[in-house]
Design a protein around this motif. Structure first.
Motif, PDB file in Angstrom:
ATOM      1  N   SER A 151       0.802  -1.155   0.150  1.00  0.00           N
ATOM      2  CA  SER A 151       0.205   0.057  -0.038  1.00  0.00           C
ATOM      3  C   SER A 151       0.842   1.244   0.011  1.00  0.00           C
ATOM      4  O   SER A 151       0.571   2.019  -0.809  1.00  0.00           O
ATOM      5  N   HIS A 152       1.911   1.236   0.853  1.00  0.00           N
ATOM      6  CA  HIS A 152       2.740   2.355   0.811  1.00  0.00           C
ATOM      7  C   HIS A 152       3.316   2.636  -0.449  1.00  0.00           C
ATOM      8  O   HIS A 152       3.623   3.738  -0.786  1.00  0.00           O
ATOM      9  N   CYS A 153       3.969   1.518  -0.963  1.00  0.00           N
ATOM     10  CA  CYS A 153       4.705   1.684  -2.337  1.00  0.00           C
ATOM     11  C   CYS A 153       3.838   2.367  -3.257  1.00  0.00           C
ATOM     12  O   CYS A 153       4.127   2.873  -4.193  1.00  0.00           O
ATOM     13  N   SER A 154       2.566   2.011  -3.492  1.00  0.00           N
ATOM     14  CA  SER A 154       1.589   2.539  -4.333  1.00  0.00           C
ATOM     15  C   SER A 154       1.382   3.921  -4.106  1.00  0.00           C
ATOM     16  O   SER A 154       1.345   4.691  -5.091  1.00  0.00           O
ATOM     17  N   ARG A 155       1.191   4.383  -2.869  1.00  0.00           N
ATOM     18  CA  ARG A 155       1.199   5.930  -2.505  1.00  0.00           C
ATOM     19  C   ARG A 155       2.387   6.512  -2.883  1.00  0.00           C
ATOM     20  O   ARG A 155       2.330   7.741  -3.527  1.00  0.00           O
ATOM     21  N   ILE A 156       3.567   5.800  -2.798  1.00  0.00           N
ATOM     22  CA  ILE A 156       4.792   6.445  -3.195  1.00  0.00           C
ATOM     23  C   ILE A 156       4.969   6.876  -4.900  1.00  0.00           C
ATOM     24  O   ILE A 156       5.346   7.822  -5.469  1.00  0.00           O
ATOM     25  N   LEU A 157       4.530   5.787  -5.708  1.00  0.00           N
ATOM     26  CA  LEU A 157       4.363   6.030  -7.030  1.00  0.00           C
ATOM     27  C   LEU A 157       3.448   7.109  -7.331  1.00  0.00           C
ATOM     28  O   LEU A 157       3.763   7.868  -8.310  1.00  0.00           O
ATOM     29  N   LEU A 158       2.400   7.273  -6.719  1.00  0.00           N
ATOM     30  CA  LEU A 158       1.278   8.338  -7.038  1.00  0.00           C
ATOM     31  C   LEU A 158       2.171   9.667  -6.410  1.00  0.00           C
ATOM     32  O   LEU A 158       1.922  10.626  -7.291  1.00  0.00           O
ATOM     33  N   LEU A 159       2.769   9.725  -5.501  1.00  0.00           N
ATOM     34  CA  LEU A 159       3.462  10.907  -4.920  1.00  0.00           C
ATOM     35  C   LEU A 159       4.300  11.189  -5.870  1.00  0.00           C
ATOM     36  O   LEU A 159       4.873  12.379  -6.267  1.00  0.00           O
ATOM     37  N   SER A 160       5.326  10.520  -6.670  1.00  0.00           N
ATOM     38  CA  SER A 160       6.235  10.781  -7.578  1.00  0.00           C
ATOM     39  C   SER A 160       5.691  11.277  -8.812  1.00  0.00           C
ATOM     40  O   SER A 160       6.180  12.430  -9.298  1.00  0.00           O
ATOM     41  N   LEU A 161       4.535  10.869  -9.266  1.00  0.00           N
ATOM     42  CA  LEU A 161       3.830  11.479 -10.353  1.00  0.00           C
ATOM     43  C   LEU A 161       3.227  12.911 -10.038  1.00  0.00           C
ATOM     44  O   LEU A 161       3.163  13.778 -10.751  1.00  0.00           O
ATOM     45  N   LYS A 162       2.678  13.009  -8.693  1.00  0.00           N
ATOM     46  CA  LYS A 162       2.469  14.210  -8.106  1.00  0.00           C
ATOM     47  C   LYS A 162       3.359  15.440  -8.254  1.00  0.00           C
ATOM     48  O   LYS A 162       3.235  16.409  -8.579  1.00  0.00           O
ATOM     49  N   GLN A 163       4.652  14.824  -7.644  1.00  0.00           N
ATOM     50  CA  GLN A 163       5.813  15.907  -7.714  1.00  0.00           C
ATOM     51  C   GLN A 163       6.059  16.334  -9.010  1.00  0.00           C
ATOM     52  O   GLN A 163       6.344  17.449  -9.366  1.00  0.00           O
ATOM     53  N   LEU A 164       6.159  15.573 -10.233  1.00  0.00           N
ATOM     54  CA  LEU A 164       6.585  15.835 -11.516  1.00  0.00           C
ATOM     55  C   LEU A 164       5.515  16.599 -12.078  1.00  0.00           C
ATOM     56  O   LEU A 164       5.839  17.636 -12.614  1.00  0.00           O
ATOM     57  N   TYR A 165       4.106  16.273 -11.872  1.00  0.00           N
ATOM     58  CA  TYR A 165       3.043  17.155 -12.472  1.00  0.00           C
ATOM     59  C   TYR A 165       3.284  18.474 -11.794  1.00  0.00           C
ATOM     60  O   TYR A 165       2.908  19.663 -12.512  1.00  0.00           O
ATOM     61  N   THR A 166       3.529  18.768 -10.643  1.00  0.00           N
ATOM     62  CA  THR A 166       3.516  20.012  -9.772  1.00  0.00           C
ATOM     63  C   THR A 166       4.659  20.756 -10.461  1.00  0.00           C
ATOM     64  O   THR A 166       4.625  21.967 -10.582  1.00  0.00           O
ATOM     65  N   GLU A 167       5.878  20.165 -10.599  1.00  0.00           N
ATOM     66  CA  GLU A 167       6.848  20.776 -11.188  1.00  0.00           C
ATOM     67  C   GLU A 167       6.563  21.306 -12.650  1.00  0.00           C
ATOM     68  O   GLU A 167       6.994  22.434 -12.729  1.00  0.00           O
ATOM     69  N   LEU A 168       5.931  20.434 -13.322  1.00  0.00           N
ATOM     70  CA  LEU A 168       5.585  21.043 -14.831  1.00  0.00           C
ATOM     71  C   LEU A 168       4.542  22.062 -14.721  1.00  0.00           C
ATOM     72  O   LEU A 168       4.728  22.950 -15.467  1.00  0.00           O
ATOM     73  N   LEU A 169       3.746  22.235 -13.796  1.00  0.00           N
ATOM     74  CA  LEU A 169       2.748  22.868 -13.775  1.00  0.00           C
ATOM     75  C   LEU A 169       3.233  24.309 -13.482  1.00  0.00           C
ATOM     76  O   LEU A 169       2.934  25.397 -13.718  1.00  0.00           O
ATOM     77  N   GLN A 170       4.233  24.515 -12.327  1.00  0.00           N
ATOM     78  CA  GLN A 170       5.008  25.550 -12.030  1.00  0.00           C
ATOM     79  C   GLN A 170       5.654  26.201 -13.091  1.00  0.00           C
ATOM     80  O   GLN A 170       5.875  27.451 -13.182  1.00  0.00           O
ATOM     81  N   ASP A 171       6.206  25.222 -14.075  1.00  0.00           N
ATOM     82  CA  ASP A 171       7.124  25.954 -14.876  1.00  0.00           C
ATOM     83  C   ASP A 171       6.375  26.458 -16.154  1.00  0.00           C
ATOM     84  O   ASP A 171       6.820  27.342 -16.767  1.00  0.00           O
ATOM     85  N   HIS A 172       5.327  25.802 -16.509  1.00  0.00           N
ATOM     86  CA  HIS A 172       4.588  26.020 -17.773  1.00  0.00           C
ATOM     87  C   HIS A 172       3.221  26.614 -17.706  1.00  0.00           C
ATOM     88  O   HIS A 172       2.548  26.892 -18.671  1.00  0.00           O
ATOM     89  N   GLY A 173       2.408  26.527 -16.485  1.00  0.00           N
ATOM     90  CA  GLY A 173       1.186  26.854 -16.259  1.00  0.00           C
ATOM     91  C   GLY A 173       0.409  25.837 -16.721  1.00  0.00           C
ATOM     92  O   GLY A 173       0.636  24.847 -17.537  1.00  0.00           O
TER      93      GLY A 173
END
Length: 1225
Positions: free
Chosen positions: A921-943
């Protein structure tokens, strides 16, 4: 009235020649295209050019005349227990009990007795006896049906075979030749032995009768043409073994004819008074009988060759092709007079290009039997000139056993056909001596030996015993070996060349007297490179003789040595030690100034039997060695030299040896010397503010020497911890200490802490634990401060030492009854964890330059940097898995999985697998967290505008797809995890709402497109629930009327019921893979198709029938069968000049049976249907391209894994497929 089988006896050979080839046969060569024509016996006979053509017509007429009468007399006194079947009995309609099959299957009785019993039964009733033999072959095919007397009388061969085909059980693909289980293991051998014995026992009687053999050949020929694999396989095996037995009979007849001719000539040459007319007449009659028999046998062989071999040597089943090639090789070896001709050799030559390993292997083994006989090589000249290039190229075959046989074949050609192999041919084989597969490298070494070394260094025999080679011959051998290694420039390490030559030239390589004499000669003309190579050959041969281990990267595949090999190894070790102990100090003294040469010489000590220092009274040589060792350590500061010297001294400082005190005293002297130097140089450093280059070099060299010896020896009593800490503290405070000094000082403190840990016992642990913990904490703080140093080497060294120390002092250290060490357990603070993660981002996940730029030095440096970064990443991942760092920090690693897959894919995959084993369960949450972090970084850079069209977003989708594949196809097992991941992802996508009254979509809404990659892992019920959940969440968001938001539409399509329909319907054609295109409209449409493809991957492949029947299935087109065979290809096409079938695969999917255009061109749906057709065609082309890319990715991944990962890490990529090794998750 005679049966159709009996009526067919007279014309058996003509019918056999005209037998049509099965639809399962493949035209592997354009030159055989006329063989596949049906019903054209004349063209077939004209094309083949067989040696037996002229005798065919004569033998057919003779056997037709010899047909047995309709009634056969029954023996007056039948044998007890023999099987008598009366022709007009009431049981005529019942099939006879087939005792032959049961007896052959059991393989308990003597085969000759079994055949004799059948012969007695056949002589009593021919029809019943032959019917029993026919049913034996039918049963051997696995068919439950039988041939009854009514069928035998009223039906033709083809009708009988079709009737049996309809009765064949197609539920299972197993039949006696392929069935598993111990009862079937020996069936093939017993079956072949029965056929051989049958011909052997009939060669003086029934073989020339005309009825049984002609009808048996006709039956086997018909069965071999069946589309049922069991019939085709079994009958081909029987026909080829029958042919082999007939060849033996023909060979005996040929010998008898020769003897008869000699007897006749001898009798005729006698004088008139001594000549016996009756003798001459009997010899003439015997010659005529032998000629008739020879014609009979040649006719049967010709029928089998034309009717079976010509069609089945290119069968779609590789086992059948292998049988044909193996048997024709036997014919050529045993009866070379008739079969060793170009008209038969061409079949082996063509089949050298076969796409299956077993067939190519049989070809090479057959050719080895021919080239191994020097008397036959004269007939192979044309064949060799035609196929030599192919045989040479097979040295690089992708299958190692095939490549090994190819090299051994070339060795035979080299020995028995002088001048055939050119220098260019040999030069293409030489690099194989450095292959990673030891069997292949050893075979290439033998080729090299026979080509270069044997003509100059031949071991001559006298009186049947080998005579010791002269010193001159041995020197010549080593000079040739040196010149080959140095001038070829194929490899940097001679150890692989020594290992390749060990099996064939081990005696020469173990001549250490010649090796050492060459090295110690004063007037030698060896260059620097030659001396280094000769020393490496000496060390490699000593290691090979004493240990028997191949070099790194080569695996023998053997589990252990035999007792004889162990004894030989022990004897060689003693001889090696006794010879080299007196000479090793001399070698060290001569080459002590050269670090590259002295390092392997110091490693020689690990190959010695060190007890001989005591038993042989060689202590004086030990003293000399210790003196030379001290001089080498004091003279050099290279890590390789110091490591080899420390290890050699470690081997001598074993308390079990009687000379331990001398070795320990020498060690103490050396460490005292180094410590005194260190203290003096340290005082100068601490007191002065400036040091010149020489002083810095001397201090750094002394620290390196102490560090290398601290790694192998306990130097705690010299108390090096405090002065090193003072040095490091000054470096942190002032920054005036050079980095050359800081690096070994850090290592010294690290080893000091570890050696102190080994001294702690349970009795007096309290005070020592407190002191050690203080030292450990202080060192961790020191390393943490070094992480921000300006020098990259210091940063990386501090990170490595810190990660190792944190792992050692983790909670794992108290496991195994060591609870007294609990006070030493250390958990890093949040600041330290953050710095470690930041260091990883700055030093590991950075883009490297492309390799292969042409500058070998630059490529080598990049590879070294990559290895260092992999080491840093592995250290960080171990801290995660052992609970030293928070598992959430793994998101910083997982989010780079796809981008850095080629460099670190194996390490990240292993970390992901272990993390899932710890907490799914924790591993699945970490995978989702990885995608969230990448998405947030992309959102901050390009809108938020146009986010899903960016290349970085497409890379995120690829990463999400790879994460989804890691769950595997087990939907029920991962059901709760995938549902949780979707719900959390939906919450995140709607966590930030647009301003009130705005028509803009939420900024995180595009995250739903990433979630759609996980939808194929959901079951239908969960998809419905998630749709309801999404609808409920969207009600809280104000949305402007009009077209719905694209990400929501894409995500809803991935959860729609249509997906599940496709998921459970195996008849639906698989959708093509998603294509990345620019533009939102196409992107949405492709998202739908990609989701459908994902859900179809598991269950959309329909089951393939194991058997096909001529009664219920039409003849398949040849292009479809060629596609079936191309599942396992070799490096080259089967036939040179064969034309590829262009457009085959596309027509398979885009044919009229799948897409029907309307007949009315003015219909309303024509445009839409044509558009769908074009889209499907584009998608199909794209699927082929993606498959090619994925295969290249797998190849690159395998190369990276073999280069970087340990043997335990080299495995299938579990994340690249949903069907492989999913239980590892």
């Amino acid at each position: 009235m005679s049966s159709p089988l009996q009526r067919a006896a007279g014309g058996a050979k003509t019918a056999l020649s005209a037998s049509s080839s099965s639809s399962a046969s493949l035209p592997f060569d354009d030159r055989d295209s006329n063989h596949t024509s049906e019903g054209n016996s004349d063209s077939l006979l004209a094309d083949e050019g067989s040696d037996f053509e002229d005798s065919l017509n004569r033998s057919v007429k003779k056997r037709a005349a010899k047909r047995p009468p309709k009634t056969t007399p029954v023996a007056k006194h039948p044998k007890k227990g023999s099987r008598v079947v009366h022709r007009h009995s009431r049981k005529q309609s019942e099939p006879p009990a087939n005792d032959l099959f049961s007896a052959v299957k059991a393989a308990k009785s003597d085969m000759q007795s079994l055949v004799d019993e059948w012969l007695d039964s056949y002589k009593q009733d021919q029809d019943a006896g032959f019917l029993e033999l026919v049913n034996f072959f039918i049963r051997s095919c696995g068919c439950k049906g039988t041939v009854t007397p009514e069928m035998f009388k009223k039906m033709s061969n083809s009708e009988i075979i079709q009737h049996l085909t309809e009765q064949f059980n197609e539920d299972s693909g197993d039949y006696p030749l392929t069935a598993p289980g111990p009862s079937w293991k020996k069936f093939q051998g017993s079956f072949c032995e029965f056929v051989r014995t049958l011909v052997c026992q009939c060669q003086y009687s029934l073989l020339y009768d005309g009825f049984p053999m002609d009808n048996l050949i006709s039956l086997l020929t018909g069965l071999s043409d069946s589309q049922v694999r069991a019939f085709r396989h079994t009958s081909t095996l029987a026909a080829m073994k029958l042919m082999t037995s007939l060849v033996r009979v023909a060979l005996q007849l040929s010998l008898h004819q020769d003897n008869n001719q000699r007897q006749y000539e001898a009798e005729r040459n006698k004088g008139p008074g001594q000549r016996a007319p009756e003798r001459l007449e009997s010899l003439l009659e015997k010659r005529k009988e032998l000629q008739e028999h020879q014609e009979e046998i040649e006719g049967m062989m010709n029928a089998l060759f034309r009717g079976v071999f010509v069609h089945r040597y290119r069968d779609v089943l590789p086992e059948i092709r292998a049988i044909c090639i193996e048997e024709i090789g036997c014919w050529m070896q045993s009866y070379s007079t008739s079969f060793l001709t170009d008209s038969y050799l061409k079949y082996i030559g063509w089949t050298l290009h076969d796409k299956h390993r077993e067939v190519r292997l049989k070809c090479l083994k057959a050719l080895k039997g021919l080239y191994g006989n020097r008397d036959l090589t004269a007939r192979l000249e044309l064949f060799t000139s035609r196929f030599k290039d192919r045989m040479v190229s097979m040295v690089m075959d992708k299958e190692y056993d095939v490549a090994v046989e190819a090299v051994r074949l070339l060795i035979l050609i080299l020995k028995n056909m002088e001048g055939v192999l050119t220098d260019a041919d040999c030069e293409s084989i030489y690099p194989v001596v450095y292959a990673s597969n030891r069997g292949l490298a050893s075979a290439a070494g033998e080729f090299l030996y026979w080509k270069l070394f044997y003509p100059e260094c031949e071991i001559r025999t006298m009186g049947g015993r080998e005579r010791r080679q002269s010193p001159g011959a041995q020197r010549t051998f080593f000079q040739l070996l040196l010149s080959f290694f140095v001038e070829s420039e194929l490899h940097d390490h001679a150890a692989y060349l020594v290992d390749s030559l060990w099996d064939c030239a081990g005696a020469q390589l173990k001549d250490w007297e010649s090796l050492t004499s060459l090295l110690l000669e004063k007037d030698q003309n060896l260059g620097d490179v030659q001396e280094s190579t000769l020393i490496e050959i000496l060390v490699s041969s000593a290691r090979q003789a004493s240990e028997g281990h191949p070099p790194v990267g080569r695996v023998t595949g053997r589990k252990g040595l035999t007792s004889k090999e162990r004894k030989t190894q022990a004897d060689d070790r003693v001889k090696l030690t006794e010879h080299l102990i007196p000479l090793l100090p001399q070698l060290l003294a001569k080459f002590s100034a050269d670090a590259e040469k002295v390092t392997p010489l110091l490693r020689l000590l690990s190959s010695f039997d060190l007890h001989i220092y005591c038993t042989g009274r060689l202590e004086k040589h030990l003293e000399l060695f210790l003196q030379q060792l001290q001089e080498v350590v004091v003279k050099h500061a290279e890590p390789a030299v110091l490591e080899a010297g420390a290890h050699a001294l470690y081997l001598l400082c074993n308390p079990e040896f009687t000379f331990f005190s001398r070795a320990d005293f020498a060690r103490s002297q050396l460490v005292d010397l180094l410590t005194d130097r260190f203290q003096q140089e340290l005082e100068e450093l601490l007191q002065s503010s400036f040091l010149d280059e020489d002083e810095v070099y001397n201090l750094a060299a002394t620290l390196k020497r102490l560090s290398a010896f601290y790694n192998a020896h306990d130097l705690t009593r010299w108390e090096l911890y405090e002065p090193c800490c003072q040095l490091l503290q000054k470096a942190v405070d002032t920054g005036e200490v050079p980095h050359q000094v800081i690096l070994p000082a850090l290592t010294l403190v690290y080893f000091s802490i570890l050696w102190t840990l080994t001294h702690i016992s349970k009795s007096d642990a309290s005070q020592q634990l407190s002191s050690l913990r203080d030292r450990m904490v202080a060192f961790c703080e020191l390393c943490q401060s070094c992480l921000s140093d300006v020098d990259t080497e210091i940063q990386e060294q501090a990170f490595v030492l810190l990660s190792d120390l944190l792992l050692i002092f983790s909670p794992q250290m108290i496991v195994g009854g060591r609870d007294f060490l609990r006070p030493l357990v250390f958990f890093p603070e949040a600041t330290l964890q953050s710095e470690l993660a930041s260091f990883l981002m700055d030093h590991v996940f950075i883009q490297l330059g492309d390799l292969g730029s042409g500058d070998s030095q630059e490529d080598h440096l990049q590879i070294e940097r990559l290895h260092q970064r992999r080491r840093l990443l592995a250290g960080f991942c171990k801290l995660l898995l052992y609970g030293v760092l928070e598992m959430d920090a793994a998101s910083d690693v997982f989010k780079h999985y796809n981008k850095f897959y080629n460099d670190y894919g194996d390490i990240i995959k292993e970390t992901l697998t272990r993390a899932r084993q710890i907490d799914r369960s924790h591993c699945s949450r970490i995978l989702l967290l990885s995608l969230k972090q990448l998405y947030t970084e992309l959102l901050q850079d390009h809108g938020p505008q146009g986010l899903n069209e960016l290349p970085a977003f497409i890379e995120m989708r690829d990463l999400a797809r790879r994460f989804a594949l890691s769950f595997g196809p087990q939907q029920l097992q991962n059901r709760d995890l995938v549902v949780m991941l979707h719900k959390e992802g939906i919450k995140f996508s709607l966590s930030e709402l647009p301003p009130a009254g705005s028509s803009d979509q939420p900024p995180n809404l595009a995250f739903l497109e990433l979630l759609s990659e996980f939808s194929p892992r959901l079951i239908h019920q969960d998809k419905q629930l998630l749709l309801s959940y999404l609808e409920k969440c969207l009600q809280q968001v104000s949305q402007a009327p009009g077209r719905p938001w694209g990400p929501v539409t894409t995500y809803c399509h991935s959860l729609s019921p249509v997906e599940n329909t496709a998921e459970t319907s195996p008849q639906v054609l698989p959708s093509s893979k998603r294509r990345r295109v620019e533009g939102p409209a196409k992107h949405d449409r492709e998202d739908v198709s990609s989701s459908q493809e994902e859900s179809l991957k598991l269950n959309s492949i329909p089951p393939t029938p194991t058997l096909t029947s001529t009664a219920v299935k039409s003849r398949q087109p040849l292009w479809g069968l060629e596609e079936m065979e191309e599942e396992d290809d070799s490096e080259l096409d089967f036939a040179q000049g064969s034309q590829p079938l262009a457009g085959t695969q596309r027509s398979r999917f885009l044919g009229p049976q799948y897409f029907q255009t309307p007949r009315n061109p003015s219909g309303p749906g024509l445009g839409n249907q044509l558009m769908r057709l074009s889209l499907m065609e584009e998608n199909e082309e794209e699927e082929l391209e993606i498959q090619d890319e994925s295969s290249e990715e797998r190849q690159d991944t395998d190369m990276q894994a073999s280069s970087y990962s340990s043997p335990s890490e080299r495995g299938l990529d579990l994340l690249d497929s949903t069907e492989l090794d999913v239980e590892d998750f």
